[in-house]
Design a protein around this motif. Structure first.
Motif, PDB file in Angstrom:
ATOM      1  N   ARG A   1       0.926  -1.177   0.305  1.00  0.00           N
ATOM      2  CA  ARG A   1      -0.136   0.026   0.016  1.00  0.00           C
ATOM      3  C   ARG A   1       0.927   1.411  -0.326  1.00  0.00           C
ATOM      4  O   ARG A   1       0.657   2.842  -0.698  1.00  0.00           O
ATOM      5  CB  ARG A   1      -1.002   0.244   1.102  1.00  0.00           C
ATOM      6  N   LYS A   2       1.665   1.210   0.598  1.00  0.00           N
ATOM      7  CA  LYS A   2       2.843   2.495   0.977  1.00  0.00           C
ATOM      8  C   LYS A   2       3.240   2.540  -0.989  1.00  0.00           C
ATOM      9  O   LYS A   2       3.722   4.311  -0.774  1.00  0.00           O
ATOM     10  CB  LYS A   2       4.074   2.090   1.392  1.00  0.00           C
ATOM     11  N   ASP A   3       3.031   1.585  -1.981  1.00  0.00           N
ATOM     12  CA  ASP A   3       4.209   2.391  -2.551  1.00  0.00           C
ATOM     13  C   ASP A   3       2.252   2.824  -4.334  1.00  0.00           C
ATOM     14  O   ASP A   3       1.918   1.872  -4.051  1.00  0.00           O
ATOM     15  CB  ASP A   3       4.396   0.997  -4.280  1.00  0.00           C
ATOM     16  N   GLU A   4       2.226   3.861  -3.976  1.00  0.00           N
ATOM     17  CA  GLU A   4       1.043   4.997  -4.833  1.00  0.00           C
ATOM     18  C   GLU A   4       1.145   4.246  -6.290  1.00  0.00           C
ATOM     19  O   GLU A   4       0.819   4.443  -7.108  1.00  0.00           O
ATOM     20  CB  GLU A   4       0.298   5.229  -4.108  1.00  0.00           C
ATOM     21  N   SER A   5       2.516   4.914  -6.060  1.00  0.00           N
ATOM     22  CA  SER A   5       3.331   5.815  -7.771  1.00  0.00           C
ATOM     23  C   SER A   5       4.156   5.355  -7.848  1.00  0.00           C
ATOM     24  O   SER A   5       4.951   4.603  -7.402  1.00  0.00           O
ATOM     25  CB  SER A   5       3.377   7.068  -7.532  1.00  0.00           C
ATOM     26  N   LEU A   6       3.566   3.965  -8.862  1.00  0.00           N
ATOM     27  CA  LEU A   6       4.675   2.577  -9.227  1.00  0.00           C
ATOM     28  C   LEU A   6       5.365   3.256 -10.657  1.00  0.00           C
ATOM     29  O   LEU A   6       4.419   3.778 -11.892  1.00  0.00           O
ATOM     30  CB  LEU A   6       3.759   1.145 -10.200  1.00  0.00           C
ATOM     31  N   ARG A   7       6.776   3.294 -10.645  1.00  0.00           N
ATOM     32  CA  ARG A   7       6.750   3.192 -11.686  1.00  0.00           C
ATOM     33  C   ARG A   7       7.848   2.507 -12.566  1.00  0.00           C
ATOM     34  O   ARG A   7       8.788   1.586 -12.052  1.00  0.00           O
ATOM     35  CB  ARG A   7       8.534   4.726 -11.719  1.00  0.00           C
ATOM     36  N   PHE A   8       7.404   1.917 -13.929  1.00  0.00           N
ATOM     37  CA  PHE A   8       8.476   0.842 -14.837  1.00  0.00           C
ATOM     38  C   PHE A   8       9.189   1.693 -16.026  1.00  0.00           C
ATOM     39  O   PHE A   8       8.457   2.138 -16.766  1.00  0.00           O
ATOM     40  CB  PHE A   8       7.139   0.061 -15.016  1.00  0.00           C
TER      41      PHE A   8
END
Length: 305
Positions: A186-193
């Motif tokens: 839940r802490k990773d609300e903005s994921l970058r790939f």
């Protein structure tokens, strides 16, 4: 005529004796190769696929203490006896020594489920996914296997072997360990790939080398990307879910590894239940805290030895 009958009788006796010896040798060799209390014989051979471990019904056991009952409920524990060792049957990693015969083994099974809502857009390096999780669950269940069914089930919870396996259950139901997974996800609300990560998950054809054209940097409300031929086409929701699942899976794998490390440490420090748990050191702390409610205290990684 009499001599002929005697000769025929001798030959018949020899054939019967030879056949009897062959029958005993085949079965003897098969039984030696099988290290299980139950087996099926088909044409002189054991069909290992038909070996079945027998469950030990909870109703056949004495009432456990309140603390043990809580562990059984939290860990969804079942007991079985006989049959092949589970780690060998399922090809799982085991903390046991090679060629050592164990009288019991605990197998834990972790699984996760989530529902996500997200938006995504492209940037120079790849895509950014803004995500939240209306549903996120981590479930655990256990199977405790005994080589032989304990003789006196009335003393089941007092058996040293059972108490050691229940210590394993304490480690893998520690609420701090399980809640660590949900907190991290839940802490990773903005994921970058990055493009390289996307290719490893989605395949090379799904990811362009770079974005050119008017839709390449349209911001969070755009779900479009530009292909190599300059035509814009959308990234499917299924593809984005695959990417999100990869990140969730990474957190899940770290949780599994943490439990495995704690399992190994318990077996290392107690020689698989042969010695009591040391009163000092992190292992005692893990076990004492496992039955308490989770707090802000982190589930520290144990030393890997």
């Amino acid at each position: 005529m009499i001599a002929l009958n005697q000769t025929a009788w001798r030959r018949l006796c020899k054939l019967c004796i030879a056949g009897l010896i062959l029958h005993l040798v085949c079965n003897h060799q098969t039984v030696i190769a099988q290290d299980a209390p139950r087996f099926d014989i088909v044409e002189g051979m054991i069909d290992e696929d038909k070996l079945i471990a027998e469950p030990i019904a909870m109703s056949s056991l004495p009432a456990p203490s309140v603390e043990i009952a809580g562990l059984l409920e939290a860990g969804q524990v079942q007991f079985i006896s006989g049959g092949p060792r589970p780690s060998k049957t399922y090809g799982l990693r085991s903390t046991g020594f090679i060629n050592r015969k164990f009288d019991a083994e605990t197998r834990f099974n972790l699984s996760y489920h989530f529902v996500s809502r997200c938006r995504w857009w492209w940037n120079e390096d790849g895509i950014v996914v803004r995500v939240r999780y209306p549903e996120l669950k981590l479930k655990v269940d256990h199977t405790i296997w005994f080589r032989r069914r304990p003789d006196d089930l009335s003393q089941f919870w007092n058996l040293k072997l059972v108490q050691h396996e229940m210590d394993h259950i304490r480690l893998s139901t520690d609420p701090r360990v399980l809640n660590r997974f949900e907190t991290a996800v839940r802490k990773d609300e903005s994921l970058r790939f990055s493009r390289s990560e996307m290719r490893s998950v989605l395949g090379d054809d799904a990811v362009p080398e770079r974005n050119n054209g008017p839709n390449s940097n349209r911001g969070p409300d755009s779900n479009n990307r530009t292909s190599r031929n300059g035509q814009s086409r959308g990234l499917s929701a299924d593809q984005v879910r695959m990417l999100i699942n990869q990140r969730v899976r990474d957190h899940f794998d770290r949780t599994v590894q943490l439990v495995e490390i704690r399992y190994r440490e318990l077996d290392r420090q107690t020689a698989h239940g042969s010695f009591p748990i040391p009163e000092d050191g992190p292992l005692r702390g893990w076990l004492d805290r496992s039955a308490t409610d989770p707090t802000d205290e982190p589930a520290d990684d144990p030393p890997s030895r």
